[in-house]
Design a protein around this motif. Structure first.
Motif, PDB file in Angstrom:
ATOM      1  N   GLY A  56       0.453  -1.153  -0.120  1.00  0.00           N
ATOM      2  CA  GLY A  56      -0.418   0.116  -0.181  1.00  0.00           C
ATOM      3  C   GLY A  56       0.711   1.114   0.263  1.00  0.00           C
ATOM      4  N   VAL A 120     -12.120   3.020  -0.734  1.00  0.00           N
ATOM      5  CA  VAL A 120     -10.933   5.068  -0.578  1.00  0.00           C
ATOM      6  C   VAL A 120      -9.674   4.216  -0.721  1.00  0.00           C
ATOM      7  CG1 VAL A 120     -10.671   6.763   0.342  1.00  0.00           C
ATOM      8  CG2 VAL A 120     -13.406   5.778   0.454  1.00  0.00           C
ATOM      9  N   VAL A 121      -9.625   3.350   0.849  1.00  0.00           N
ATOM     10  CA  VAL A 121      -7.817   3.279   1.060  1.00  0.00           C
ATOM     11  C   VAL A 121      -7.324   2.528  -0.111  1.00  0.00           C
ATOM     12  CG1 VAL A 121      -6.161   1.914   3.152  1.00  0.00           C
ATOM     13  CG2 VAL A 121      -8.243   3.443   3.386  1.00  0.00           C
ATOM     14  N   PRO A 123      -7.835   1.694  -3.476  1.00  0.00           N
ATOM     15  CA  PRO A 123      -7.887   2.235  -4.952  1.00  0.00           C
ATOM     16  C   PRO A 123      -6.927   3.294  -3.824  1.00  0.00           C
ATOM     17  CG  PRO A 123      -9.924   1.682  -4.461  1.00  0.00           C
ATOM     18  CD  PRO A 123      -9.647   1.819  -2.971  1.00  0.00           C
ATOM     19  N   LEU A 124      -6.684   4.488  -3.373  1.00  0.00           N
ATOM     20  CA  LEU A 124      -5.595   5.640  -3.458  1.00  0.00           C
ATOM     21  C   LEU A 124      -4.308   4.980  -2.580  1.00  0.00           C
ATOM     22  CD1 LEU A 124      -7.768   8.370  -1.272  1.00  0.00           C
ATOM     23  CD2 LEU A 124      -6.887   7.800  -4.116  1.00  0.00           C
ATOM     24  N   SER A 125      -3.950   3.407  -2.284  1.00  0.00           N
ATOM     25  CA  SER A 125      -3.274   2.570  -2.277  1.00  0.00           C
ATOM     26  C   SER A 125      -2.007   2.310  -3.458  1.00  0.00           C
ATOM     27  CB  SER A 125      -2.750   1.516  -1.542  1.00  0.00           C
ATOM     28  OG  SER A 125      -3.007   0.009  -2.323  1.00  0.00           O
ATOM     29  N   ALA A 126      -0.938   2.520  -3.226  1.00  0.00           N
ATOM     30  CA  ALA A 126      -0.014   2.023  -4.587  1.00  0.00           C
ATOM     31  C   ALA A 126       0.404   0.521  -4.120  1.00  0.00           C
ATOM     32  CB  ALA A 126       1.727   2.110  -4.075  1.00  0.00           C
ATOM     33  N   LYS A 129      -4.830  -3.099  -8.212  1.00  0.00           N
ATOM     34  CA  LYS A 129      -5.837  -3.100  -8.250  1.00  0.00           C
ATOM     35  C   LYS A 129      -5.799  -4.854  -7.616  1.00  0.00           C
ATOM     36  CE  LYS A 129      -9.795  -3.668 -10.619  1.00  0.00           C
ATOM     37  NZ  LYS A 129     -10.635  -3.546  -9.895  1.00  0.00           N
TER      38      LYS A 129
END
Length: 166
Positions: A56, A120-121, A123-126, A129
């Motif tokens: 993440g 949210v978390v 999809p915004l993490s590194a 998918k």
């Protein structure tokens, strides 16, 4: 004269101890669940699960980091669990009904946490998918309700000193 009602088995735990203990419990049970599920379903070792959490922050490089990134993933996992428990507690100070009715609002909180983490978390993490097998999603929702939501609500009730009836 002391009565059975006035006698205590020991000192009452402080709110911080209740919240930290619950955060540790939530994180541990959730990590055991995820590690067991993925080991049985796909032969994935627990180290890789923890590296997946570190992904993440680090992206795919987390899977090349060996034990160091697994430990980072564990620290992140435990930190997030602590935050989840603390958020419910703080919300219960603003809305006391959350502490008074843990069996109603705890499961709802677990659903909210699942939705926030997955909508949210992640999809915004590194981390990139993530595949979502139906069985994994169903089990994860149940775990968030029973392992995150209910314990968070019960911890808030205990930390606030709210009685079962009140």
């Amino acid at each position: 004269m002391s009565t059975a009602l006035s006698m205590k088995a020991g000192p009452t735990p402080r709110p911080v101890a209740i919240l930290v203990g619950t955060g540790l419990l939530v994180a541990t049970v959730d990590a055991i669940f995820a590690s067991t599920y993925w080991h049985v379903a796909a032969g994935v070792p627990a180290t890789r699960i923890l590296q997946g959490i570190a992904a993440g922050l680090l992206g795919k490089a987390a899977f090349q980091g060996g034990e160091a990134t697994a430990w980072l993933g564990a620290a992140l996992h435990y930190g997030m669990a602590m935050v989840m428990v603390l958020v419910y507690y703080l919300a219960s100070r603003w809305m006391p009904v959350l502490a008074r009715r843990p069996w109603v609002y705890g499961p709802l909180y677990g659903l909210v946490v699942y939705a926030v983490m997955n909508g949210v978390v992640l999809p915004l993490s590194a981390a990139g998918k993530q595949p979502h097998a139906v069985a994994w999603v169903v089990c994860s929702v149940v775990v968030h309700v029973l392992v995150v939501g209910v314990p968070s609500a019960l911890a808030a009730r205990a930390a606030r000193g709210v009685s079962v009836g009140g």
